[in-house]
Design a protein around this motif. Structure first.
Motif, mmCIF file in Angstrom:
data_model
loop_
_atom_site.group_PDB
_atom_site.id
_atom_site.type_symbol
_atom_site.label_atom_id
_atom_site.label_comp_id
_atom_site.label_asym_id
_atom_site.label_seq_id
_atom_site.Cartn_x
_atom_site.Cartn_y
_atom_site.Cartn_z
ATOM 1 N N ILE A 7 0.891 -1.222 0.136
ATOM 2 C CA ILE A 7 0.411 0.613 0.080
ATOM 3 C C ILE A 7 0.697 1.327 -0.017
ATOM 4 C CG2 ILE A 7 -2.051 1.014 1.034
ATOM 5 C CD1 ILE A 7 -2.540 -1.319 2.253
ATOM 6 N N ASP A 8 0.542 2.125 -0.586
ATOM 7 C CA ASP A 8 1.702 3.481 -1.067
ATOM 8 C C ASP A 8 1.079 3.833 -0.010
ATOM 9 O OD1 ASP A 8 3.165 5.462 -2.121
ATOM 10 O OD2 ASP A 8 1.425 6.591 -3.221
ATOM 11 N N PRO A 9 1.665 4.676 1.352
ATOM 12 C CA PRO A 9 1.522 5.421 2.039
ATOM 13 C C PRO A 9 1.032 6.702 1.893
ATOM 14 C CG PRO A 9 3.464 4.779 2.708
ATOM 15 C CD PRO A 9 3.237 4.045 1.303
ATOM 16 N N SER A 10 1.111 7.119 0.730
ATOM 17 C CA SER A 10 1.189 8.696 0.081
ATOM 18 C C SER A 10 -0.509 8.501 -0.424
ATOM 19 C CB SER A 10 1.431 9.685 -1.143
ATOM 20 O OG SER A 10 1.588 8.501 -2.859
ATOM 21 N N MET A 11 -0.884 7.842 -0.577
ATOM 22 C CA MET A 11 -2.192 7.119 -0.765
ATOM 23 C C MET A 11 -2.997 7.436 0.201
ATOM 24 S SD MET A 11 -2.663 7.535 -4.019
ATOM 25 C CE MET A 11 -3.714 6.893 -4.900
ATOM 26 N N LEU A 12 -2.986 6.877 1.507
ATOM 27 C CA LEU A 12 -3.592 7.096 2.665
ATOM 28 C C LEU A 12 -3.574 8.840 3.344
ATOM 29 C CD1 LEU A 12 -1.157 4.417 4.644
ATOM 30 C CD2 LEU A 12 -3.370 3.679 2.722
ATOM 31 N N SER A 13 -5.157 8.576 3.929
ATOM 32 C CA SER A 13 -5.866 10.062 4.763
ATOM 33 C C SER A 13 -4.153 10.105 5.932
ATOM 34 C CB SER A 13 -7.049 9.795 5.299
ATOM 35 O OG SER A 13 -7.095 8.118 6.327
ATOM 36 N N ALA A 14 -4.553 10.773 6.767
ATOM 37 C CA ALA A 14 -4.026 10.730 8.017
ATOM 38 C C ALA A 14 -3.792 10.134 9.100
ATOM 39 C CB ALA A 14 -4.188 12.175 8.421
ATOM 40 N N PHE A 15 -5.014 9.846 9.411
ATOM 41 C CA PHE A 15 -5.379 8.893 10.236
ATOM 42 C C PHE A 15 -4.817 6.932 9.802
ATOM 43 C CE2 PHE A 15 -7.993 11.661 12.996
ATOM 44 C CZ PHE A 15 -7.200 11.328 13.684
ATOM 45 N N ALA A 16 -5.415 6.510 8.545
ATOM 46 C CA ALA A 16 -5.385 5.486 7.952
ATOM 47 C C ALA A 16 -2.848 5.453 8.526
ATOM 48 C CB ALA A 16 -5.516 4.700 6.650
ATOM 49 N N GLU A 17 -2.689 6.579 7.474
ATOM 50 C CA GLU A 17 -1.006 6.496 8.172
ATOM 51 C C GLU A 17 -0.390 6.030 8.775
ATOM 52 O OE1 GLU A 17 2.680 8.651 5.789
ATOM 53 O OE2 GLU A 17 0.502 9.832 5.234
ATOM 54 N N LEU A 18 -1.697 6.976 10.742
ATOM 55 C CA LEU A 18 -1.004 7.579 11.712
ATOM 56 C C LEU A 18 -0.863 5.608 12.599
ATOM 57 C CD1 LEU A 18 -0.281 9.030 14.473
ATOM 58 C CD2 LEU A 18 -2.797 9.421 14.215
ATOM 59 N N VAL A 19 -1.447 4.778 12.185
ATOM 60 C CA VAL A 19 -2.563 4.128 12.941
ATOM 61 C C VAL A 19 -1.659 2.491 12.026
ATOM 62 C CG1 VAL A 19 -4.310 4.292 13.815
ATOM 63 C CG2 VAL A 19 -4.309 3.308 11.513
ATOM 64 N N GLY A 20 -0.622 3.373 10.846
ATOM 65 C CA GLY A 20 0.286 2.204 10.041
ATOM 66 C C GLY A 20 -0.418 0.770 8.848
ATOM 67 N N VAL A 21 -1.944 1.396 8.447
ATOM 68 C CA VAL A 21 -2.281 0.746 7.372
ATOM 69 C C VAL A 21 -1.749 -0.547 6.836
ATOM 70 C CG1 VAL A 21 -4.309 0.771 5.959
ATOM 71 C CG2 VAL A 21 -4.995 1.558 7.767
ATOM 72 N N HIS A 22 -0.539 0.875 5.957
ATOM 73 C CA HIS A 22 0.197 0.434 5.114
ATOM 74 C C HIS A 22 1.873 -0.182 5.866
ATOM 75 C CE1 HIS A 22 2.599 3.911 7.324
ATOM 76 N NE2 HIS A 22 3.239 3.269 7.100
ATOM 77 N N ASN A 23 2.062 -0.793 7.025
ATOM 78 C CA ASN A 23 2.898 -1.570 7.387
ATOM 79 C C ASN A 23 2.391 -2.803 8.107
ATOM 80 O OD1 ASN A 23 4.516 0.420 7.432
ATOM 81 N ND2 ASN A 23 3.858 0.849 9.099
ATOM 82 N N ASN A 24 0.974 -3.186 8.911
ATOM 83 C CA ASN A 24 0.323 -3.915 8.856
ATOM 84 C C ASN A 24 -1.405 -4.044 8.766
ATOM 85 O OD1 ASN A 24 -1.041 -6.125 10.650
ATOM 86 N ND2 ASN A 24 0.630 -6.187 12.168
ATOM 87 N N ILE A 25 -1.901 -4.060 7.899
ATOM 88 C CA ILE A 25 -3.226 -3.992 7.743
ATOM 89 C C ILE A 25 -3.955 -4.519 8.278
ATOM 90 C CG2 ILE A 25 -4.826 -4.902 5.545
ATOM 91 C CD1 ILE A 25 -2.688 -4.606 3.996
ATOM 92 N N GLU A 26 -4.218 -5.752 8.745
ATOM 93 C CA GLU A 26 -4.959 -6.155 10.047
ATOM 94 C C GLU A 26 -4.965 -5.247 11.246
ATOM 95 O OE1 GLU A 26 -3.850 -9.726 10.644
ATOM 96 O OE2 GLU A 26 -4.669 -10.568 8.727
#
Length: 111
Positions: A7-26
Motif C-alpha cells: 500500500i502506497d503511504p502517500s495514498m492514505l488518509s492521515a489517520f490511516a497512515e498514523l495507525v500504520g495501515v501500510h505496515n500491518n493491514i490487520e
C-alpha cells in the motif's frame, strides 16, 4: 506463492497512515475502526440532544458499530476520521456556547 500487495503511504488518509495501515493491514484497520467508532460515538452524543431509553440507545450503538465498518474501508483513503474530529470539535464548541448561554440566562433570572 502468496502475493503481497504493498500500500502506497502517500495514498492514505492521515489517520490511516498514523495507525500504520501500510505496515500491518490487520492491526491498522482494527485501530482505524476503533478510532472511527469512538469518534462517531462522541459526535452522536454531542449532536443528539434528547436522551433515549436504554433499549433505543443499545439499538443505536449496535447500528453504529455495524455502520462504522464501511466507514473504516472508506477511511483508508478518504478523510473520514479527520471529518469526525472536526465535527466533534464544532459540536463541542456549540455545546459549550449553549451551556454558557443557559448559565447567563439563569444568572439574569436570579438577579
Amino acid at each position: 506463492m502468496e502475493e503481497v500487495t504493498k500500500i502506497d503511504p502517500s495514498m492514505l488518509s492521515a489517520f490511516a497512515e498514523l495507525v500504520g495501515v501500510h505496515n500491518n493491514i490487520e492491526r491498522g484497520m482494527l485501530l482505524l475502526y476503533i478510532i472511527i467508532v469512538i469518534l462517531t460515538i462522541i459526535v452522536f452524543n454531542l449532536g443528539f440532544a434528547r436522551k433515549l431509553s436504554i433499549v433505543k440507545t443499545i439499538i443505536v450503538y449496535i447500528l453504529l458499530f455495524i455502520g462504522c465498518s464501511p466507514l473504516t474501508l472508506l477511511g483508508v483513503r478518504l478523510p473520514v476520521a479527520e471529518g469526525l474530529v472536526i465535527t466533534a470539535v464544532v459540536l463541542g464548541i456549540y455545546r459549550f456556547r449553549m451551556y454558557q448561554q443557559r448559565k447567563e440566562r439563569q444568572n439574569e433570572k436570579t438577579d
